[in-house]
Enzyme design. Structure first.
Site, PDB file in Angstrom:
ATOM      1  N   GLY A 165       0.795  -1.217   0.000  1.00 42.44           N
ATOM      2  CA  GLY A 165       0.000   0.000   0.000  1.00 42.44           C
ATOM      3  C   GLY A 165       0.827   1.266   0.000  1.00 42.44           C
ATOM      4  CB  SER A 166       2.888   2.796  -1.391  1.00 43.53           C
ATOM      5  OG  SER A 166       2.828   1.789  -2.383  1.00 43.53           O
ATOM      6  NE  ARG A 167       0.697  10.762  -3.486  1.00 41.23           N
ATOM      7  CZ  ARG A 167       0.628  11.840  -2.719  1.00 41.23           C
ATOM      8  NH1 ARG A 167      -0.217  11.897  -1.719  1.00 41.23           N
ATOM      9  NH2 ARG A 167       1.427  12.859  -2.939  1.00 41.23           N
TER      10      ARG A 167
END
Length: 201
Positions: A165-167
């Site tokens: 999970g991240s950007r």
């Protein structure tokens, strides 16, 4: 199927536990096997090719940020747990700096994520300076850049991955403006394949 570095480190213990538990506790073996399968699937690293000229997306996911920062435009892509988490170079160029910044672990889609842990990759391109930022999310605890200062980048080359999970953001070179964007907030994109922007001038 290719996998991102680190997949074996996490998946193999789960599969080994499943083998042992199959003898002593079959229901738990099913859980361990499912956990190992999920980790392997999460770390998948499919081949990708740009679908046309221009800046390619650094990540799979949904465009969550489009904003102007001085003379440059930032485009951010939020990756949820179902997306491929291997990140790609938006443009060809030369890596000038790779900077790790400690920080919080807020949800990567929130405004507070600007203060999250991140790795910024500064790139010199033929169109001017650009930056790729790998930003940790609420559950991501490790960012794994694959490149270092002095490295030559090819468009869509693998440059790193973030666990769970991240950007990923790209700060476009100054030669790009909002009129050059081919995406808007809410659009779904694929790393190394979807085109974010093309200079039409």
């Amino acid at each position: 199927m290719r996998f991102a570095p680190g997949a074996r480190r996490v998946a193999i213990p789960a599969f080994a536990a499943a083998a042992v538990l199959a003898v002593v506790a079959p229901p738990l073996a099913v859980v361990a096997l499912a956990a190992g399968g999920f980790v392997a699937w999460f770390f998948r690293d499919p081949e990708r090719r740009p679908s046309g000229p221009g800046v390619v997306s650094p990540a799979d996911g949904r465009v969550s940020v489009v904003r102007e920062e001085g003379e440059q435009v930032r485009v951010g892509v939020f990756m949820n747990v179902t997306d491929v988490h291997v990140n790609r170079a938006p443009l060809s160029g030369r890596v000038e700096r790779v900077t790790h910044r400690s920080g919080a672990h807020r949800p990567a889609f929130s405004k507070d994520s600007e203060r999250n842990e991140r790795v910024d990759i500064d790139v010199a391109t033929d169109e001017g300076p650009a930056e790729v930022s790998l930003i940790a999310g609420a559950f991501a605890r490790r960012i794994h850049p694959y490149v270092e200062a002095g490295a030559d980048l090819s468009r869509a080359q693998r440059i790193g991955h973030i666990d769970f999970g991240s950007r990923a953001d790209v700060l476009l070179p100054p030669s790009y403006d909002r009129e050059d964007l081919l995406v808007a907030e809410g659009d779904t994109v694929r790393a190394g394949e979807s085109i974010l922007a093309v200079v039409n001038r």
